[in-house]
Design an enzyme around this catalytic site. Sequence first.
Site, short mmCIF file in Angstrom:
data_model
loop_
_atom_site.label_atom_id
_atom_site.label_comp_id
_atom_site.label_asym_id
_atom_site.label_seq_id
_atom_site.Cartn_x
_atom_site.Cartn_y
_atom_site.Cartn_z
N GLU A 93 0.83 -1.19 0.00
CA GLU A 93 0.00 0.00 0.00
C GLU A 93 0.87 1.25 0.00
O GLU A 93 1.91 1.30 0.65
CB GLU A 93 -0.91 -0.01 1.22
CG GLU A 93 -1.76 -1.27 1.21
CD GLU A 93 -2.93 -1.22 2.17
OE1 GLU A 93 -4.02 -1.62 1.74
OE2 GLU A 93 -2.77 -0.79 3.32
N CYS A 106 3.52 8.36 1.23
CA CYS A 106 3.97 7.42 2.26
C CYS A 106 4.24 6.09 1.56
O CYS A 106 3.31 5.47 1.02
CB CYS A 106 2.88 7.28 3.33
SG CYS A 106 3.32 6.09 4.61
N CYS A 113 5.50 -7.22 7.52
CA CYS A 113 6.59 -6.85 8.42
C CYS A 113 6.76 -7.96 9.44
O CYS A 113 5.78 -8.53 9.93
CB CYS A 113 6.27 -5.54 9.13
SG CYS A 113 7.62 -4.96 10.19
N CYS A 117 4.76 -5.54 15.97
CA CYS A 117 4.25 -4.57 16.94
C CYS A 117 2.76 -4.81 17.12
O CYS A 117 2.02 -4.98 16.14
CB CYS A 117 4.52 -3.14 16.47
SG CYS A 117 6.26 -2.87 16.14
N CYS A 120 -0.13 -2.75 15.26
CA CYS A 120 0.08 -2.39 13.85
C CYS A 120 -0.48 -3.48 12.92
O CYS A 120 -0.13 -4.65 13.05
CB CYS A 120 1.57 -2.20 13.60
SG CYS A 120 1.98 -1.97 11.86
N GLY A 168 6.22 -2.17 6.53
CA GLY A 168 7.56 -2.73 6.65
C GLY A 168 8.54 -1.89 7.45
O GLY A 168 8.26 -0.75 7.81
N ASN A 299 -4.64 4.41 15.88
CA ASN A 299 -5.65 4.12 14.86
C ASN A 299 -6.13 2.69 15.05
O ASN A 299 -5.37 1.82 15.44
CB ASN A 299 -5.03 4.28 13.46
CG ASN A 299 -4.68 5.72 13.15
OD1 ASN A 299 -5.47 6.62 13.41
ND2 ASN A 299 -3.49 5.95 12.61
N CYS A 343 -1.62 5.72 10.01
CA CYS A 343 -0.42 5.04 10.51
C CYS A 343 -0.79 3.69 11.07
O CYS A 343 -1.71 3.58 11.88
CB CYS A 343 0.21 5.84 11.65
SG CYS A 343 0.82 7.43 11.17
N1 SAH Z 1 8.29 0.16 10.59
C1 SAH Z 1 8.49 1.53 10.80
C2 SAH Z 1 7.68 2.42 9.89
C3 SAH Z 1 6.22 2.08 9.63
S1 SAH Z 1 5.03 2.39 10.87
C4 SAH Z 1 8.23 1.89 12.27
O1 SAH Z 1 7.67 1.08 12.96
O2 SAH Z 1 8.62 2.98 12.66
C5 SAH Z 1 4.88 4.16 11.02
C6 SAH Z 1 4.47 4.60 12.42
O3 SAH Z 1 3.10 4.23 12.72
C7 SAH Z 1 5.30 3.98 13.52
O4 SAH Z 1 5.69 4.94 14.46
C8 SAH Z 1 4.34 3.00 14.16
O5 SAH Z 1 4.68 2.67 15.45
C9 SAH Z 1 3.04 3.73 14.05
N2 SAH Z 1 1.86 2.86 14.20
C10 SAH Z 1 1.77 1.55 13.97
N3 SAH Z 1 0.50 1.11 14.23
C11 SAH Z 1 -0.20 2.20 14.62
C12 SAH Z 1 -1.58 2.41 14.97
N4 SAH Z 1 -2.45 1.41 14.97
N5 SAH Z 1 -1.96 3.65 15.30
C13 SAH Z 1 -1.09 4.69 15.27
N6 SAH Z 1 0.21 4.56 14.90
C14 SAH Z 1 0.65 3.32 14.58
FE1 SF4 Z 2 6.16 -2.44 13.88
FE2 SF4 Z 2 6.60 -0.64 11.94
FE3 SF4 Z 2 6.57 -3.26 11.38
FE4 SF4 Z 2 4.30 -2.04 12.01
S1 SF4 Z 2 5.55 -1.65 10.21
S2 SF4 Z 2 5.02 -4.05 12.79
S3 SF4 Z 2 5.00 -0.55 13.51
S4 SF4 Z 2 8.02 -2.22 12.69
#
Ligand code: SAH
Ligand code: SF4
Length: 352
Positions: A93, A106, A113, A117, A120, A168, A299, A343
């Site tokens: 995406e 973006c 990934c 987390c 996410c 990712g 989110n 995000c």
């Molecule tokens: N993998 C990288 C970049 C992608 S995520 C990272 O983790 O930094 C981009 C941002 O969105 C990160 O700060 C992540 O922690 C945040 N994020 C992930 N899931 C989210 C959610 N459900 N609501 C708000 N932010 C989120």
């Molecule tokens: Fe974590 Fe970023 Fe991977 Fe989502 S995209 S699982 S926030 S490292």
Amino acid sequence: MLDLHGLTRDEIRVQFSRWRLSPVHADRLWYHLYLRCAASFDAMDDLPARVRARLAAEATLGPPRVAREMHSSDGFTRKFLLALAGAGQPVVETVLMRFTGRVTACLSSQAGCAMGCVFCATGQMGFQRNLTAGEIVAQAVHVARALQPRRDDDPQSRLRNIVLMGMGEPLLNYDAVMRAVEIMRDTAGFALGSDRITLSTVGIVPGIIRLASEPRPVHLAVSLHAATQEERAALVPPARKWPLDELMRACRHYSERTGRRIFYEWTLIEGKNDRESDARAVGRLLKGTRAQVNLIPLNPTAGYGGAPAGREAARHFQKILADEFALPSTVRQRRGIDIAAGCGQLAGAAGV
Ligand code: SAH
Ligand code: SF4
């Protein structure tokens, strides 16, 4: 077959000289790739037919197939699902966002990934594969094309910023990501300089250290979310491998080496990390460093039940950071939530 979007301008010139074609034509190809965002070789109508025939026989030119395009009701956000080649038919995406008159893309760096987390959607789907540099650049080309016709008097028709914050973990696909950065920085193409590209990492310590001496600098954002090792590891599993104190050491090294400020992302989850004590903990952790905190109200995703911090809590958090620790912060605008383009909401085909 050569993937043209994965080659630098110099590499395209070298290839043209191998084919005994003029460097003038190589530069013209570059113009078509990044200023016209051509979708086919036929569209490059000022290139001689023999050059186009050679390209058609030996090279590929995105554009990735758009499996689906969605427009948010906020009027500012569009999301593209791009189908990639290869086993498992991965889908990534890409999001186009308009903030106060400028357009940001973006981009995804991996399909899925592996970091897991908890909040996410990309982490919830698991890892498929790394993207190539060409696949990363092609996403930016796709966004630039969606903005056409490009007009010099309309800044909104121009791609101005890139954030590597899609699906990712970019620092686990370092070489492809930095090659894509080099291609997007080229002043004869997208001309997106160091201030226009931001990379967000979950905290891959060796990647941050490598980035500190990178000749192709970018802005760095680090996903923090918690100010103690235990709390952070519960939200962000890779913190077990790269603990908070090591991460902060790497960040200090990066700041000292580059003189750059680091953005720290903090996904605000009600009752979990949005309390006064959390604000003070992150304040103490970052006090005296060149930092800005980006607060992102959580989110919704299918696999995590937490609620976003309210507006008041976010404002209070900001006030503590500013008044007690002189730390600047912003609250990320909520955009594209209705099309799951916010995000952490990108889940490829799984999210459709
Ligand atoms: N993998 C990288 C970049 C992608 S995520 C990272 O983790 O930094 C981009 C941002 O969105 C990160 O700060 C992540 O922690 C945040 N994020 C992930 N899931 C989210 C959610 N459900 N609501 C708000 N932010 C989120
Ligand atoms: Fe974590 Fe970023 Fe991977 Fe989502 S995209 S699982 S926030 S490292």
